[in-house]
Design a protein around this motif. Sequence first.
Motif, PDB file in Angstrom:
ATOM      1  N   CYS A 125      49.302  60.858   9.979  1.00  6.50           N
ATOM      2  CA  CYS A 125      50.733  60.696  10.274  1.00  6.50           C
ATOM      3  C   CYS A 125      50.967  60.585  11.777  1.00  6.50           C
ATOM      4  N   GLU A 126      50.068  61.231  12.547  1.00  6.33           N
ATOM      5  CA  GLU A 126      50.218  61.202  14.000  1.00  6.33           C
ATOM      6  C   GLU A 126      49.745  59.876  14.594  1.00  6.33           C
ATOM      7  N   LEU A 127      48.734  59.288  13.952  1.00  4.63           N
ATOM      8  CA  LEU A 127      48.331  57.934  14.365  1.00  4.63           C
ATOM      9  C   LEU A 127      49.506  56.984  14.161  1.00  4.63           C
ATOM     10  N   ALA A 128      50.170  57.169  13.030  1.00  2.00           N
ATOM     11  CA  ALA A 128      51.341  56.324  12.747  1.00  2.00           C
ATOM     12  C   ALA A 128      52.423  56.573  13.790  1.00  2.00           C
ATOM     13  N   ALA A 129      52.591  57.833  14.192  1.00  2.00           N
ATOM     14  CA  ALA A 129      53.618  58.172  15.173  1.00  2.00           C
ATOM     15  C   ALA A 129      53.293  57.546  16.528  1.00  2.00           C
ATOM     16  N   ILE A 130      52.007  57.557  16.891  1.00  2.00           N
ATOM     17  CA  ILE A 130      51.610  56.933  18.165  1.00  2.00           C
ATOM     18  C   ILE A 130      51.897  55.432  18.099  1.00  2.00           C
ATOM     19  N   ALA A 131      51.593  54.835  16.949  1.00  3.36           N
ATOM     20  CA  ALA A 131      51.870  53.396  16.789  1.00  3.36           C
ATOM     21  C   ALA A 131      53.366  53.123  16.916  1.00  3.36           C
ATOM     22  N   VAL A 132      54.184  54.030  16.385  1.00  2.00           N
ATOM     23  CA  VAL A 132      55.645  53.862  16.473  1.00  2.00           C
ATOM     24  C   VAL A 132      56.087  53.938  17.934  1.00  2.00           C
ATOM     25  N   GLN A 133      55.567  54.908  18.672  1.00  2.00           N
ATOM     26  CA  GLN A 133      55.955  55.007  20.086  1.00  2.00           C
ATOM     27  C   GLN A 133      55.389  53.850  20.912  1.00  2.00           C
ATOM     28  N   ASP A 134      54.192  53.357  20.530  1.00  2.00           N
ATOM     29  CA  ASP A 134      53.656  52.160  21.204  1.00  2.00           C
ATOM     30  C   ASP A 134      54.642  51.009  21.071  1.00  2.00           C
ATOM     31  N   ARG A 135      55.182  50.861  19.866  1.00  2.00           N
ATOM     32  CA  ARG A 135      56.114  49.755  19.619  1.00  2.00           C
ATOM     33  C   ARG A 135      57.353  49.895  20.510  1.00  2.00           C
ATOM     34  N   VAL A 136      57.847  51.130  20.642  1.00  2.00           N
ATOM     35  CA  VAL A 136      59.080  51.355  21.402  1.00  2.00           C
ATOM     36  C   VAL A 136      58.834  51.189  22.907  1.00  2.00           C
ATOM     37  N   LEU A 137      57.748  51.769  23.374  1.00  2.00           N
ATOM     38  CA  LEU A 137      57.576  51.890  24.826  1.00  2.00           C
ATOM     39  C   LEU A 137      56.635  50.857  25.442  1.00  2.00           C
ATOM     40  N   LEU A 138      55.859  50.167  24.596  1.00  2.00           N
ATOM     41  CA  LEU A 138      54.942  49.154  25.141  1.00  2.00           C
ATOM     42  C   LEU A 138      55.252  47.744  24.673  1.00  2.00           C
ATOM     43  N   HIS A 139      55.765  47.628  23.477  1.00  2.00           N
ATOM     44  CA  HIS A 139      55.873  46.291  22.880  1.00  2.00           C
ATOM     45  C   HIS A 139      57.307  45.862  22.647  1.00  2.00           C
ATOM     46  N   ASP A 140      58.218  46.376  23.443  1.00  2.00           N
ATOM     47  CA  ASP A 140      59.595  45.920  23.343  1.00  2.00           C
ATOM     48  C   ASP A 140      59.839  44.962  24.506  1.00  2.00           C
ATOM     49  N   ARG A 141      61.110  44.684  24.814  1.00  2.00           N
ATOM     50  CA  ARG A 141      61.389  43.731  25.899  1.00  2.00           C
ATOM     51  C   ARG A 141      60.820  44.233  27.223  1.00  2.00           C
TER      52      ARG A 141
END
Lengths: 384, 153, 279
Positions: A125-141
């Motif tokens: 679940c924490e790997l998933a959480a890291i992926a979620v934060q990656d999306r927000v903080l690395l892969h947004d505009r």
Amino acid sequence: MAEKTQAIVEAGQIERLIEVLHSRGYEVVGPTVRDKAIVYDRLERLADLPVGWTDEQEAGSYRLKRREDGALFCYVVGPQSWKKYLHPADVRLFSAQRQGETFRILSNPDPPPPGRHAFLGVRACELAAIAVQDRVLLHDRYRDPIYQGRREGIFIVAVNCTQSAATCFCTSMGTGPQAHAGFDLALTELLGPDHHRILIEVGSEVGAEVLAELEHFQASDDVEREAETAVGRARSQIQRRMDTTGIRDLLYSNVDHPRWDDVAQRCLTCANCTMVCPTCFCTTVEDVSDVTGDHAERWRRWDSCFTQSFSYIHGGSVRSSAKSRYRQWMTHKLASWIDQFGSSGCVGCGRCITWCPVGIDITAEVGAIRGATASAGENDHGNT
Amino acid sequence: METLERIVAEHPFFAGLEEQYIQLLAGCASNVRFEGGKYILREGEEASQFFLIRHGRVALEISAPHRGRLTVETLGEGDILGWSWLIPPYHWRLDARAVDLTRAIALDGTCLRTKCEQNHDLGYELLKRFAHIMERRLEATRFQLLDVYAAHK
Amino acid sequence: MATLPADPMVPDPYRVGQVWKETFDTFTVALEPAHNAASSAFSPGQFSMLYVFGVGELPISISGDPEEPGRLIYTVRSVGQATHALVSRKPGEMVGVRGPFGGCWPLAEARGKDVVLVAGGLGLAPLRPAIYQVLRHREDYGRLIVLYGGRSPRDLLYRKELAAWARQPDTQVLSTVDYGGLSWRGHVGVVTTLFRYVRLQPARTVAMLCGPEIMMRFVTRELESHGLQESDIYLSMERNMKCAVGFCGHCQYGPYFICKDGPVFPYSRVRSLLEKHEI
């Protein structure tokens, strides 16, 4: 890597794993017992792990208990998450120095710690959480360079859960208990009457290099089956369910549901859920200056949508009621997150349930709004 | 008289009204003109008319002790001024003052009132139109009450 | 589109060129880049984050002419510590600038159409760049109608400019106040009352709104009663902002981040949210 690369090691090799990671320049951090809870901190040796401890969790309750054996990973997640390292609670954005009538901005955000981190004991679940934060903080505009600096080059040792807590609902969110990707190595602890071994799955080339430095053996089919059974045990223990069928539209269309008034009667707006949540990313900024007034700094600190000030615009708070703040948090987590970032913001770790002082249970709140006891159905939580 | 009838007929307020009613209204109409600063009607006085403003600007005012004249709204070209002629006790509830030179068509309310009592179809047509104006003014008043631009609200 | 900054949280140094008083509590600040490298390009409707040394940072809409290069203009109401500190800067002093951020007014979509700009209070400031743009490219647009509502005569911004705009061809500029004093000879009444004096051609009109949320709700209703489609109405939304780049979470409005998805939204996208409380 077409085939799963797996090997078996004796549990004692985790000591060696920590050594190897140290020798490769990593600072190893992982679960350890502190203040009657399992937290994440530096690990120097195997004995720093919560050996022989387990946790009992329920809505609003968390207890550590002694086990009869020397299990290394027979507990789930505690109050902290890896965002403590990747998206720290306090970080300096820049400092500025006054020079007469002007000032100079010294572009010196807090550097990432010297030596990269190796995270030992990251749950699915924490790997998933890291992926979620990656999306927000690395892969947004925009890209957050502070997060990026901390995220790059970390070594991840995942642990597949072989038991679950009463608050877990990763199976509803499609995130666990088995780690499938996003790790360098993934461990499954196998505890038998006469053995204590770890099945290691390799997830990257660096992971394979590290495994090569451990005393390892080929994993037999029997061992693989034993691991499947162990993870299956965790899966079958999970009692909590969140029906995520059409959850975005469900919440969008229930902005005025009476359940929000009901939960507002219980919610203390203490913000605990947002602090323990591994995906909550909201921050505020604070400006500080020294006594001379010549040196100023701007800091970023975790913030929470449960505070009054969070939605303040000239003269007042947009969300002044507890109802609107709880609704904002839950609707963001489970519904608008999908619009914003393409997945749910919830990974089913259950921390918000455990650490809520009044035991508010997000799965029950969703169930109540759905107007039915949570029933398993087709999930569209967006986590894969 | 022909021009008055055309002006009444073409005014959006009377749009869709039957020809016979238009003629009747035009029969009650007269051209009026107010110099800037002159009062068109006064609070408390008998309300026997209403106005279709054709040109100029009219301030609706209430005088308050120590605060002088307070303008609650201004009206201008195309606006309807006055409905107290239609509602008992037929007295004006505020002052209306021409801010600038104002030309209008005055309609004899006392005469219309009698005709409305005799002909409820006409009465309903007029009431519908005044209800719409009242609704618009009420909505604007509510909006105004919110004081939305105040610094600390 | 400009390239994204390496660190979007670190401001660029600007110098205060000039500060002038608009009203008793509102000031306009002109900032010039301290280094030639910094660009002052922006699109009408965008905003910046302005940093005052040691005090804090403020999201402020750009209110200058997008085609007047070399400086950035902001109109700021001095209501708190940070805004007071900002408008108290002297020429030559430094202010940090991040941005510009956010989307812009639909001036491209409005080409060939009548443009109705409805401003309430300080909301005229973010619309002023759009007015400059339309007036500079007058032949690209139909009629320009500016309806402006303020609290009282002493609160009205840019009064000389309003008068000058009103003299432009095919341009109608009307101002009104909620509370008129004895010397005020203009309109008294909320901004929606000005629609009585405007003949809209709903099929060929684009409306852009900026002001307090309640004001915009009243205005959208008014526009629809005149036959405008919700897809031809745009409004600029406001929420708390700390980062302006979608990281801090403060400016969320339903599924949107005002900072990166707005601040300008087609009414159709936010209509259902505007009707709900405490979103």
